[in-house]
Scaffold this motif. Structure first.
Motif, PDB file in Angstrom:
ATOM      1  N   ARG A 727       0.855  -1.213  -0.035  1.00 17.62           N
ATOM      2  CA  ARG A 727       0.053  -0.017  -0.020  1.00 17.62           C
ATOM      3  C   ARG A 727       0.818   1.396  -0.165  1.00 17.62           C
ATOM      4  NH1 ARG A 727      -3.099  -2.843   3.703  1.00 17.62           N
ATOM      5  NH2 ARG A 727      -2.158  -1.786   5.467  1.00 17.62           N
ATOM      6  N   MET A 728       1.990   1.251   0.784  1.00 18.28           N
ATOM      7  CA  MET A 728       2.844   2.595   0.873  1.00 18.28           C
ATOM      8  C   MET A 728       3.692   2.603  -0.332  1.00 18.28           C
ATOM      9  SD  MET A 728       3.676   5.195   2.634  1.00 18.28           S
ATOM     10  CE  MET A 728       2.776   4.418   4.252  1.00 18.28           C
ATOM     11  N   PHE A 729       3.887   1.401  -1.050  1.00 15.78           N
ATOM     12  CA  PHE A 729       4.764   1.498  -2.243  1.00 15.78           C
ATOM     13  C   PHE A 729       3.952   2.305  -3.306  1.00 15.78           C
ATOM     14  CE2 PHE A 729       6.776   0.536  -6.079  1.00 15.78           C
ATOM     15  CZ  PHE A 729       8.251   0.131  -5.857  1.00 15.78           C
ATOM     16  N   LYS A 730       2.708   1.835  -3.456  1.00 16.02           N
ATOM     17  CA  LYS A 730       1.720   2.482  -4.608  1.00 16.02           C
ATOM     18  C   LYS A 730       1.208   3.860  -4.238  1.00 16.02           C
ATOM     19  CE  LYS A 730      -2.371   1.395  -7.026  1.00 16.02           C
ATOM     20  NZ  LYS A 730      -3.598   0.595  -7.179  1.00 16.02           N
ATOM     21  N   ARG A 731       1.268   4.019  -2.903  1.00 14.01           N
ATOM     22  CA  ARG A 731       0.913   5.591  -2.510  1.00 14.01           C
ATOM     23  C   ARG A 731       1.962   6.514  -2.991  1.00 14.01           C
ATOM     24  NH1 ARG A 731      -0.170   7.638   3.599  1.00 14.01           N
ATOM     25  NH2 ARG A 731       2.130   7.880   3.427  1.00 14.01           N
ATOM     26  N   CYS A 732       3.205   6.041  -2.774  1.00  9.94           N
ATOM     27  CA  CYS A 732       4.288   6.913  -3.156  1.00  9.94           C
ATOM     28  C   CYS A 732       4.874   6.791  -4.584  1.00  9.94           C
ATOM     29  CB  CYS A 732       5.789   6.282  -2.334  1.00  9.94           C
ATOM     30  SG  CYS A 732       5.468   6.666  -0.641  1.00  9.94           S
ATOM     31  N   SER A 733       4.636   5.516  -5.326  1.00 15.48           N
ATOM     32  CA  SER A 733       5.072   5.528  -6.616  1.00 15.48           C
ATOM     33  C   SER A 733       3.984   5.536  -7.721  1.00 15.48           C
ATOM     34  CB  SER A 733       6.014   4.200  -6.702  1.00 15.48           C
ATOM     35  OG  SER A 733       7.000   4.356  -5.817  1.00 15.48           O
ATOM     36  N   GLY A 734       2.716   5.280  -7.094  1.00 13.96           N
ATOM     37  CA  GLY A 734       1.727   4.991  -8.251  1.00 13.96           C
ATOM     38  C   GLY A 734       1.323   3.697  -8.776  1.00 13.96           C
ATOM     39  N   VAL A 735       2.464   2.804  -8.427  1.00 12.81           N
ATOM     40  CA  VAL A 735       2.244   1.531  -9.037  1.00 12.81           C
ATOM     41  C   VAL A 735       2.618   0.459  -8.097  1.00 12.81           C
ATOM     42  CG1 VAL A 735       2.690   1.914 -11.306  1.00 12.81           C
ATOM     43  CG2 VAL A 735       4.546   1.482  -9.864  1.00 12.81           C
ATOM     44  N   THR A 736       2.362  -0.747  -7.902  1.00 10.03           N
ATOM     45  CA  THR A 736       2.596  -1.789  -6.964  1.00 10.03           C
ATOM     46  C   THR A 736       4.155  -2.212  -7.115  1.00 10.03           C
ATOM     47  OG1 THR A 736       1.720  -3.670  -8.202  1.00 10.03           O
ATOM     48  CG2 THR A 736       0.192  -2.404  -6.866  1.00 10.03           C
ATOM     49  N   PRO A 737       4.524  -2.887  -6.298  1.00 11.90           N
ATOM     50  CA  PRO A 737       6.019  -3.309  -6.363  1.00 11.90           C
ATOM     51  C   PRO A 737       6.139  -4.334  -7.534  1.00 11.90           C
ATOM     52  CG  PRO A 737       5.459  -3.491  -3.996  1.00 11.90           C
ATOM     53  CD  PRO A 737       4.183  -3.158  -4.810  1.00 11.90           C
ATOM     54  N   GLY A 738       5.093  -5.102  -7.612  1.00 10.92           N
ATOM     55  CA  GLY A 738       4.991  -6.153  -8.929  1.00 10.92           C
ATOM     56  C   GLY A 738       4.855  -5.258 -10.303  1.00 10.92           C
ATOM     57  N   GLU A 739       4.123  -4.278 -10.204  1.00 14.89           N
ATOM     58  CA  GLU A 739       4.097  -3.620 -11.680  1.00 14.89           C
ATOM     59  C   GLU A 739       5.483  -2.910 -11.932  1.00 14.89           C
ATOM     60  OE1 GLU A 739      -0.918  -2.544 -11.488  1.00 14.89           O
ATOM     61  OE2 GLU A 739       0.664  -1.058 -10.679  1.00 14.89           O
TER      62      GLU A 739
END
Length: 756
Positions: A727-739
């Motif tokens: 959740r934190m990765f997507k909030r900061c980067s706009g994508v999930t770690p997998g994407e």
């Protein structure tokens, strides 16, 4: 009876006009028939011969005037100093590269071959010294012009390469059949009459007018069964209206006009006063006898008609009403106003005036609609290219788009080297030039962006044919060093290909240009860029470390090394821009970590990258970017806060542990609330936001190792719960770690980048 009918006996009323006209016609017909029968019956044969002589004189005068007018216009053209200078320049165009005067000379040619009274098929200039010809379609070699496009067995290319105009200014040559050999096919151009002349008073430049003799004969020749021919001074036949064995070479004439009867034919001769040509007309005696018979029949018919007019007076009186009405109906069918009043009868004059006014208004509206339809069609094509959906009430506009034909597309990206100057007029001239280059073709040129144009050419021959035309454009732009173009040329697309798809592919091709300030034509991905296209230069930690050390020479040397790598690998412009943006982002990140966000907007001018076209400009741009940043970093190091530095260093060294604000406040003997406000004031970001940002940046580096699971990466950067990490990765980067991991370049590309 007149009073009962309610008719007024005013002269301009319909009733009076019809009655007077009817009586005049009856008297005129009777008089003409009686005169014709008494007079023409006695002199019919002489009048027919005289008629042929007058027709011959009229035809000869027309031809002589035609040749005289052609000679006069050529002399007028050659007396122009501008014309003479332009021909001399074009005769040495391989030395001076003055292709920019081609349009002006073509306009001079067009002024002649578009003159409908000259009946020209083409006007060709032959530059023997330069070895090429110039005509209405453009330029080509002498061999191609007279071996392919205007081929004739009577006039091979060697003839035009060696022939001279002789002692006369203008030499009329015998008619010959010309053909065009192209694309493996032969297309007849029909018989043409060459007129050969020296195009300049000095220099090896000749002109060739190709006259259409059939159109000329249709305009000046007499109709009927006669055969017409023209012979030059030496007795050579220049033209014959039809191949026949009745023609014979004319004997030298003792006088200008002469006729004789031989066998079953009459021969009429006349000598041209200016050209000295002999004109001959052969009329069968049977044709003259037929004319006599037709005239006798006409006389009898006229007499019969005169009697019939007297019998059917009442019928003709009623039919007289139909004439003005039919003219009014014809005017409505043509949808154009009458050139003159339809009738001087008051009633019809009023109708004609009202209808003319209505039709003129309609014509103005139609002209305005045509102009607006052109703009609407351009709007429809632009929307089709950009795939912009139409409003429901504008759906009919799409019918103006030709989407069911094979096409090719050309995308132009225009860059002005000095953007501070106003180039609106230059842009309009460039667009007009491109439109004129493709005007003989079936297509349209659209403004797509502020600096982009796109041409759609329907049913093109091939991509190489378009490239040849664009090479002409490239040569014309050589003298304009204030701009350069990137021209992407597509192959010939099938009819079902969308314009949006073509635009996307051409936009990709634009990024294949090399780093220079020349106009480039790109037809596909360059094979030499197979390695450079995989180049992914990133600034990363190297630039961050160099910036933090504050050594300007070291930073600039590092930048120059990266630019040198791009140059040695023949990288495309997009690779330079990607590296420049990466470096700018790293400078921004470095300054942001030190709470210098407000200063970064003054330092980074990313839009300037699009105007850089050599390595020296990129070096200067990097210096404008980095030097102010180093100054700010140096100022920051002088005023570095000890508490904020302790917190930042502690977070940098312990981000993988379970750290929080309370623990760090305890180490500093401060309350958590005070430390939170103090940190936000000094660093410009909340404690928790900075910690999450730090951990996510570390996680991005770990995700490049494909052997690590996402859960492992979450643990390494301090997240005990993998869902919280995602959740934190997507909030900061706009994508999930997998994407994010899927979007990473292949390992081979990352290795290239790491080597850099």
């Amino acid at each position: 009876m007149i009073k009962r009918a309610g008719l007024k006996l005013a002269f301009n009323t319909l009733f009076v006009k019809l009655m007077v006209s009817f009586l005049c016609v009856i008297v005129l017909l009777a008089s003409c028939n009686l005169f014709a029968y008494l007079y023409l019956s006695r002199k019919l044969y002489k009048e027919i011969v005289r008629y042929n002589e007058l027709g011959m004189k009229q035809t000869v005068d027309s031809y002589e005037n035609q040749f005289r007018m052609t000679q006069t216009m050529l002399i007028s053209l050659m007396r122009s100093d501008r014309w003479t200078v332009n021909l001399e320049i074009l005769n040495r165009v391989k030395d001076n590269n003055r292709y920019d005067i081609l349009p002006e000379v073509k306009e001079n040619l067009a002024a002649l071959y578009t003159n409908p009274f000259l009946h020209l098929d083409n006007f060709i200039l032959i530059f023997r010294k330069a070895g090429y010809v110039l005509e209405k379609e453009g330029t080509s070699s002498i061999e191609d012009m007279f071996g392919k496009y205007y081929a004739s067995t009577d006039y091979p290319p060697e003839y035009w390469a060696q022939s001279t105009a002789g002692s006369t200014f203008m030499q009329v040559l015998p008619v010959s059949d010309f053909q065009e050999h192209s694309m493996g096919q032969t297309r007849p151009k029909g018989p043409l009459m060459p007129i050969w002349f020296k195009a300049a008073s000095y220099g090896d430049v000749y002109g060739l007018l190709l006259v259409n003799p059939q159109r000329l004969y249709a305009a000046y020749g007499q109709s009927g069964d006669s055969t017409f021919s023209i012979w030059d001074r030496e007795g050579a036949m220049l033209f014959a209206s039809s191949p026949t064995g009745d023609m014979r070479s004319p004997v030298p004439l003792q006088r200008d006009t002469y006729h004789e009867r031989k066998g079953n034919f009459f021969y009429f001769y006349k000598k041209g006063a200016d050209t000295g040509f002999t004109y001959e007309r052969v009329v069968p005696i049977a044709s003259i006898a037929a004319e006599m018979m037709r005239l006798n029949v006409l006389l009898v018919s006229l007499l019969s008609a005169a009697v019939a007019v007297a019998i059917v007076t009442s019928v003709l009186f009623s039919l007289r009403l139909n004439h003005p009405l039919s003219r009014l109906i014809a005017m409505l069918e043509r949808k154009s106003a009458a050139a003159e009043p339809i009738s001087n009868i008051r009633e019809y004059a009023i109708l004609s005036d009202r209808m003319s006014s209505i039709l003129q208004t309609n014509e103005r509206i139609r002209t305005d609609l045509d102009r607006k339809n052109t703009l609407v069609q351009q709007y429809a094509y632009t929307n089709k290219v950009k795939n912009i959906p139409m409003a429901p009430n504008l759906a009919d506009i799409e019918q103006l788009v030709q989407s069911n034909r094979p096409f090719a597309a050309v995308l132009y990206e225009i860059v002005f080297k000095n953007p501070e100057l106003a180039y609106e007029s230059k842009m309009l001239m460039l667009r007009k030039l491109i439109h004129n280059l493709f005007s003989p073709r079936d297509g349209v040129t659209l403004p797509i962006e502020q600096n982009r144009l796109m041409s759609l050419i329907f049913d093109p021959d091939s991509q190489s044919d378009l490239v040849q035309t664009l090479e002409t454009l490239k040569q014309l732009l050589l003298a304009d060093d204030y701009l350069y173009l990137t021209i992407a040329v597509s192959p010939v697309y099938p009819a079902h290909t969308s314009f949006t798809e073509a635009y996307g592919q051409l936009s990709e091709l634009l990024s294949e240009r090399k780093l220079n300030g020349d106009t480039q034509i790109i037809t596909g991905p360059r094979a030499s860029l197979s390695n450079a296209s995989r180049l992914k230069l990133t600034a990363g930690e190297d630039l961050h470390t160099l910036l933090m050390n504050g050594n300007e020479n070291a930073v600039l040397e590092w930048v120059d090394r990266q630019l040198d790598v791009l140059k040695r690998k023949d990288a495309a412009v997009r690779e330079y821009r990607a590296f420049a943006r990466g470096a700018a982002e790293q400078v921004e990140i470095t300054l942001a970590k030190l709470n210098m966000r407000a200063r970064t907007e003054m330092l980074l001018e990313i839009e300037k990258i699009g105007r850089l076209y050599n390595v020296k400009q990129y070096q200067d741009w990097f210096r404008e970017l980095i030097r102010p940043a180093l100054v700010v970093l140096a100022e920051r190091s002088v005023t570095k806060d000890p508490i904020a530095s302790f917190v930042l260093d502690y977070m940098e060294n312990h981000y993988c542990e379970d750290i929080n604000l309370d623990a760090i406040a305890d180490k500093l003997n401060l309350t958590p609330g005070y430390l939170s406000g103090y940190f936000k004031e000094k660093v410009g970001i909340n404690f928790s936001d900075h910690l999450n940002e730090l951990r996510i940046n570390k996680a991005k580096a770990l995700l490049m190792n494909l052997e690590l699971r996402i859960a492992d990466v979450a643990g390494y950067v301090g997240y005990q719960n993998v869902n919280s990490f995602i959740r934190m990765f997507k909030r900061c980067s706009g994508v999930t770690p997998g994407e994010y991991r899927k979007a990473l370049p292949p390992p081979a590309q990352r290795s290239d980048a790491s080597n850099l």
